[in-house]
Design an enzyme around this catalytic site. Structure first.
Site, short mmCIF file in Angstrom:
data_model
loop_
_atom_site.label_atom_id
_atom_site.label_comp_id
_atom_site.label_asym_id
_atom_site.label_seq_id
_atom_site.Cartn_x
_atom_site.Cartn_y
_atom_site.Cartn_z
N PRO A 9 0.80 -1.22 0.00
CA PRO A 9 0.00 0.00 0.00
C PRO A 9 0.84 1.28 0.00
O PRO A 9 1.86 1.36 0.66
CB PRO A 9 -0.83 -0.11 1.28
CG PRO A 9 -0.18 -1.12 2.12
CD PRO A 9 0.55 -2.03 1.19
N ASN A 10 0.35 2.21 -0.78
CA ASN A 10 0.88 3.57 -0.90
C ASN A 10 2.19 3.69 -1.65
O ASN A 10 2.66 4.79 -1.88
CB ASN A 10 1.00 4.24 0.48
CG ASN A 10 -0.34 4.36 1.14
OD1 ASN A 10 -1.28 4.85 0.55
ND2 ASN A 10 -0.45 3.89 2.38
N ARG A 17 3.88 11.12 -1.71
CA ARG A 17 3.72 10.83 -0.29
C ARG A 17 5.02 11.10 0.47
O ARG A 17 6.04 10.47 0.22
CB ARG A 17 3.32 9.37 -0.11
CG ARG A 17 3.20 8.96 1.33
CD ARG A 17 2.88 7.49 1.45
NE ARG A 17 2.85 7.11 2.84
CZ ARG A 17 3.45 6.04 3.34
NH1 ARG A 17 4.09 5.22 2.53
NH2 ARG A 17 3.40 5.78 4.62
N TYR A 22 10.48 9.45 1.77
CA TYR A 22 10.56 8.45 0.70
C TYR A 22 11.22 8.95 -0.58
O TYR A 22 11.40 8.18 -1.52
CB TYR A 22 9.16 7.92 0.38
CG TYR A 22 8.51 7.27 1.58
CD1 TYR A 22 8.93 6.02 2.03
CD2 TYR A 22 7.49 7.90 2.27
CE1 TYR A 22 8.35 5.43 3.14
CE2 TYR A 22 6.91 7.32 3.39
CZ TYR A 22 7.35 6.09 3.81
OH TYR A 22 6.78 5.50 4.92
N ASN A 73 8.27 -5.17 -0.76
CA ASN A 73 8.13 -4.02 0.12
C ASN A 73 6.66 -3.99 0.50
O ASN A 73 5.83 -3.47 -0.25
CB ASN A 73 8.54 -2.72 -0.56
CG ASN A 73 8.45 -1.53 0.37
OD1 ASN A 73 7.77 -1.57 1.39
ND2 ASN A 73 9.11 -0.44 0.01
N ALA A 76 2.92 -0.70 4.87
CA ALA A 76 2.37 -0.80 6.22
C ALA A 76 1.99 -2.22 6.60
O ALA A 76 1.94 -2.55 7.79
CB ALA A 76 1.16 0.12 6.36
N HIS A 79 3.97 -4.47 9.24
CA HIS A 79 3.78 -4.42 10.68
C HIS A 79 2.45 -5.02 11.14
O HIS A 79 2.17 -5.03 12.34
CB HIS A 79 3.86 -2.96 11.15
CG HIS A 79 4.88 -2.17 10.40
ND1 HIS A 79 6.23 -2.40 10.51
CD2 HIS A 79 4.75 -1.18 9.48
CE1 HIS A 79 6.88 -1.58 9.71
NE2 HIS A 79 6.00 -0.84 9.07
N ASP A 86 2.35 -15.84 6.14
CA ASP A 86 1.91 -17.21 5.87
C ASP A 86 2.02 -17.55 4.38
O ASP A 86 2.41 -18.66 4.02
CB ASP A 86 0.48 -17.43 6.35
CG ASP A 86 0.38 -17.52 7.87
OD1 ASP A 86 1.42 -17.64 8.55
OD2 ASP A 86 -0.76 -17.46 8.38
N GLU A 97 13.12 -8.70 1.89
CA GLU A 97 12.26 -7.59 2.35
C GLU A 97 13.01 -6.28 2.11
O GLU A 97 14.18 -6.16 2.47
CB GLU A 97 12.00 -7.79 3.85
CG GLU A 97 11.24 -6.67 4.50
CD GLU A 97 11.13 -6.85 6.01
OE1 GLU A 97 10.32 -6.14 6.62
OE2 GLU A 97 11.85 -7.70 6.61
N HIS A 99 12.73 -1.90 2.36
CA HIS A 99 12.06 -0.67 2.80
C HIS A 99 12.90 0.51 2.34
O HIS A 99 14.12 0.53 2.56
CB HIS A 99 11.90 -0.64 4.32
CG HIS A 99 11.05 -1.76 4.81
ND1 HIS A 99 9.68 -1.75 4.69
CD2 HIS A 99 11.38 -2.94 5.38
CE1 HIS A 99 9.20 -2.88 5.18
NE2 HIS A 99 10.21 -3.63 5.59
N ILE A 100 12.26 1.48 1.73
CA ILE A 100 12.95 2.65 1.19
C ILE A 100 13.56 3.47 2.32
O ILE A 100 14.70 3.91 2.24
CB ILE A 100 11.99 3.49 0.32
CG1 ILE A 100 11.58 2.67 -0.91
CG2 ILE A 100 12.61 4.83 -0.06
CD1 ILE A 100 10.43 3.26 -1.70
N SER A 101 12.79 3.68 3.38
CA SER A 101 13.27 4.46 4.51
C SER A 101 13.97 3.56 5.52
O SER A 101 13.87 2.33 5.46
CB SER A 101 12.11 5.19 5.20
OG SER A 101 11.26 4.26 5.86
N ARG A 106 12.50 5.06 12.84
CA ARG A 106 11.16 5.66 12.77
C ARG A 106 10.30 5.25 13.95
O ARG A 106 10.81 4.78 14.96
CB ARG A 106 10.53 5.31 11.42
CG ARG A 106 11.38 5.91 10.27
CD ARG A 106 10.75 5.81 8.94
NE ARG A 106 9.46 6.48 8.91
CZ ARG A 106 8.54 6.23 7.99
NH1 ARG A 106 8.76 5.34 7.06
NH2 ARG A 106 7.39 6.88 8.00
N ARG A 110 6.88 0.65 13.68
CA ARG A 110 7.60 0.23 12.47
C ARG A 110 8.78 -0.70 12.78
O ARG A 110 9.45 -1.18 11.88
CB ARG A 110 8.08 1.44 11.69
CG ARG A 110 6.93 2.25 11.12
CD ARG A 110 7.43 3.31 10.15
NE ARG A 110 6.41 4.31 9.91
CZ ARG A 110 5.46 4.21 8.97
NH1 ARG A 110 5.41 3.15 8.20
NH2 ARG A 110 4.58 5.17 8.82
#
Length: 144
Positions: A9-10, A17, A22, A73, A76, A79, A86, A97, A99-101, A106, A110
């Site tokens: 998402p996002n 955003r 980001y 990625n 949200a 978390h 699963d 996995e 994550h950009i940030s 944070r 997170r």
């Protein structure tokens, strides 16, 4: 080698955003960057993005027997989603996995990643270049 890149998402809102977190690179630019890099490495790549958890689960399941590796990625859902964990465990495909940030610096919530248990590597805080590092990690893992 075939790699599936999944964005949650996002991620489609990159460049809009919270650009201070980001960056200003758009989602379209990210996809072009991933595709160009994969091509330069002789890797076939399919990129997928959804804001819907079930769609992400469906794509992970679809990857079984089709893809050699997954870059994810989950946004949200990192978390919150045991369903993504699963699904990744069910297919058993090597997964990284991304994550950009730098999520470690944070908010407290997170700091928890449900999907990390199903991933052999986590890359955070490297901007969109983290996706390229993830592709390299998958190439190395699969070719061992």
């Amino acid at each position: 080698m075939n790699i599936l890149v999944i964005n949650g998402p996002n991620l489609n809102m990159l460049g809009i955003r919270e650009p201070d977190i980001y960056g200003k690179e758009t989602y379209g630019t990210l996809i072009n960057k991933i595709e160009d890099y994969a091509e330069s490495k002789g890797v076939a790549v399919k990129c997928y993005q959804s804001n819907h958890e079930g769609d992400l689960v469906d794509n992970i399941q679809f990857a079984y027997g089709v893809f050699d590796g997954i870059v994810i990625n989950p946004g949200a859902y990192t978390h919150t989603s045991i369903a993504l964990l699963d699904a990744l465990k069910a297919v058993g495909i090597p997964t990284v996995e991304v994550h950009i940030s730098d999520v470690s610096s944070r908010e407290d919530f997170r700091q928890i990643s449900y999907i990390r248990q199903a991933c052999f590597k986590t890359i955070t805080g490297k901007g969109t270049d983290g996706y390229l590092e993830a592709i390299d990690a998958l190439i190395e893992k699969v070719n061992k």
